[in-house]
Design a protein around this motif. Sequence first.
Motif, mmCIF file in Angstrom:
data_model
loop_
_atom_site.group_PDB
_atom_site.id
_atom_site.type_symbol
_atom_site.label_atom_id
_atom_site.label_comp_id
_atom_site.label_asym_id
_atom_site.label_seq_id
_atom_site.Cartn_x
_atom_site.Cartn_y
_atom_site.Cartn_z
ATOM 1 N N GLY A 182 70.459 46.055 65.912
ATOM 2 C CA GLY A 182 71.656 45.471 65.464
ATOM 3 C C GLY A 182 71.980 44.293 66.151
ATOM 4 O O GLY A 182 72.135 44.530 67.425
ATOM 5 N N ILE A 183 72.330 43.374 65.529
ATOM 6 C CA ILE A 183 72.601 41.770 66.340
ATOM 7 C C ILE A 183 73.870 41.304 65.433
ATOM 8 O O ILE A 183 74.106 41.154 64.306
ATOM 9 C CB ILE A 183 71.535 40.693 66.224
ATOM 10 N N GLU A 184 74.938 41.140 66.346
ATOM 11 C CA GLU A 184 76.223 40.723 65.855
ATOM 12 C C GLU A 184 76.221 39.403 65.090
ATOM 13 O O GLU A 184 75.933 38.504 65.983
ATOM 14 C CB GLU A 184 77.322 40.896 67.232
ATOM 15 N N ALA A 185 76.569 39.502 63.831
ATOM 16 C CA ALA A 185 76.874 38.304 63.215
ATOM 17 C C ALA A 185 75.587 37.592 62.830
ATOM 18 O O ALA A 185 75.450 36.561 62.678
ATOM 19 C CB ALA A 185 77.819 37.467 63.670
ATOM 20 N N GLY A 186 74.305 38.332 63.359
ATOM 21 C CA GLY A 186 72.954 37.516 63.226
ATOM 22 C C GLY A 186 73.033 36.503 64.197
ATOM 23 O O GLY A 186 71.955 35.586 63.919
ATOM 24 N N ASP A 187 73.513 36.348 65.510
ATOM 25 C CA ASP A 187 73.633 35.628 66.246
ATOM 26 C C ASP A 187 72.487 35.910 67.314
ATOM 27 O O ASP A 187 72.538 36.924 68.197
ATOM 28 C CB ASP A 187 74.925 35.293 67.101
ATOM 29 N N LEU A 188 71.409 35.141 67.254
ATOM 30 C CA LEU A 188 70.143 35.659 67.751
ATOM 31 C C LEU A 188 70.266 35.573 69.338
ATOM 32 O O LEU A 188 69.260 35.761 70.043
ATOM 33 C CB LEU A 188 68.903 35.163 67.217
ATOM 34 N N THR A 189 71.216 34.785 69.849
ATOM 35 C CA THR A 189 71.554 34.479 71.297
ATOM 36 C C THR A 189 72.275 35.936 71.825
ATOM 37 O O THR A 189 72.437 35.915 72.992
ATOM 38 C CB THR A 189 72.435 33.303 71.457
ATOM 39 N N LYS A 190 72.645 36.704 71.030
ATOM 40 C CA LYS A 190 73.327 37.878 71.642
ATOM 41 C C LYS A 190 72.333 39.103 71.744
ATOM 42 O O LYS A 190 71.296 39.237 70.954
ATOM 43 C CB LYS A 190 74.497 38.392 70.593
ATOM 44 N N PRO A 191 72.534 39.820 72.493
ATOM 45 C CA PRO A 191 71.583 41.137 72.632
ATOM 46 C C PRO A 191 71.544 41.873 71.467
ATOM 47 O O PRO A 191 72.608 42.261 70.902
ATOM 48 C CB PRO A 191 72.198 41.870 73.797
ATOM 49 N N GLY A 192 70.271 42.504 71.128
ATOM 50 C CA GLY A 192 70.183 43.303 70.341
ATOM 51 C C GLY A 192 70.471 44.858 70.559
ATOM 52 O O GLY A 192 70.105 45.275 71.760
ATOM 53 N N ARG A 193 71.297 45.766 69.845
ATOM 54 C CA ARG A 193 71.569 47.029 70.032
ATOM 55 C C ARG A 193 70.717 47.894 69.355
ATOM 56 O O ARG A 193 70.385 47.752 68.249
ATOM 57 C CB ARG A 193 73.131 47.355 69.723
ATOM 58 N N LEU A 194 70.667 49.106 70.179
ATOM 59 C CA LEU A 194 69.828 50.276 69.629
ATOM 60 C C LEU A 194 70.428 50.967 68.676
ATOM 61 O O LEU A 194 71.523 51.778 69.163
ATOM 62 C CB LEU A 194 69.129 51.025 70.709
ATOM 63 N N MET A 195 70.270 51.007 67.199
ATOM 64 C CA MET A 195 70.913 51.734 66.497
ATOM 65 C C MET A 195 70.114 52.651 65.629
ATOM 66 O O MET A 195 68.905 52.713 65.425
ATOM 67 C CB MET A 195 71.465 50.723 65.515
ATOM 68 N N THR A 196 70.817 53.781 65.104
ATOM 69 C CA THR A 196 70.298 54.745 64.078
ATOM 70 C C THR A 196 71.052 54.968 63.102
ATOM 71 O O THR A 196 72.276 54.888 63.206
ATOM 72 C CB THR A 196 69.741 56.015 64.783
ATOM 73 N N MET A 197 70.446 55.565 61.774
ATOM 74 C CA MET A 197 71.331 55.639 60.579
ATOM 75 C C MET A 197 70.694 56.604 59.772
ATOM 76 O O MET A 197 69.396 56.672 59.917
ATOM 77 C CB MET A 197 71.867 54.417 60.004
ATOM 78 N N ALA A 198 71.150 57.133 58.862
ATOM 79 C CA ALA A 198 70.429 57.934 57.840
ATOM 80 C C ALA A 198 69.761 57.145 56.904
ATOM 81 O O ALA A 198 70.171 56.147 56.630
ATOM 82 C CB ALA A 198 71.457 58.792 56.921
ATOM 83 N N SER A 199 68.492 57.585 56.297
ATOM 84 C CA SER A 199 67.798 56.563 55.589
ATOM 85 C C SER A 199 68.302 56.422 54.302
ATOM 86 O O SER A 199 68.000 55.677 53.367
ATOM 87 C CB SER A 199 66.393 57.132 55.566
#
Length: 206
Positions: A133-150
Amino acid sequence: MNRTLQPGQRSEVWIASVTGESELLYSTGEVLLEAPNWTLDGSSLVLNGDGKLWTLEIAAATLAHVPLRGARDLNNDHVLAPDGRTIFCSANDGHIYRAALTGGTAEQVTTEDGTFHFLHGVSPDGTALAYVGIEAGDLTKPGRLMTMASDGGAAAALSVDSHCDGPEYSPDGSWLYFNTEAFTGRPGHAQLARIRVDGTGLEQLL
């Protein structure tokens, strides 16, 4: 924006064996093909190109468009579900979609939570997704490791305090393997790591 070939460029799809042999399977100057995934039966590859999904049949080396409704401008983040009939895809609108590999209507599984969702892994039982997950699609920000139900619902962030990318499930579904800058002070110098799906046991592998 979809990636395209430049004038004079060609896109080539190769098959390589673990023993070192390689074979050119398909070449085209029409569409930039990316991210091949094997189908469950090994008869075809699934690729993206020009914002669409394609299947490349191995024996005949024929390329066919997978017609999807409801999902446009797909990027190169797509993963087949363990059932061999379903595919999960990320699109340039920041969402993850689920669709039949034969085509049809794609269902959005992510919500409007203020982030862009870049899919990378499906759990071995097909019930969970791992993505960045990247906040607001701003690729200068770090990507966060996320999980969710399919099948959708709330997402969970795993506690890695640094940029992460490329999470994949272990065969038993208990770990996520990914690359991260959590073990370095030099941006752009990531290492391989793993973490349990409950967010514990973070460790560097390489």
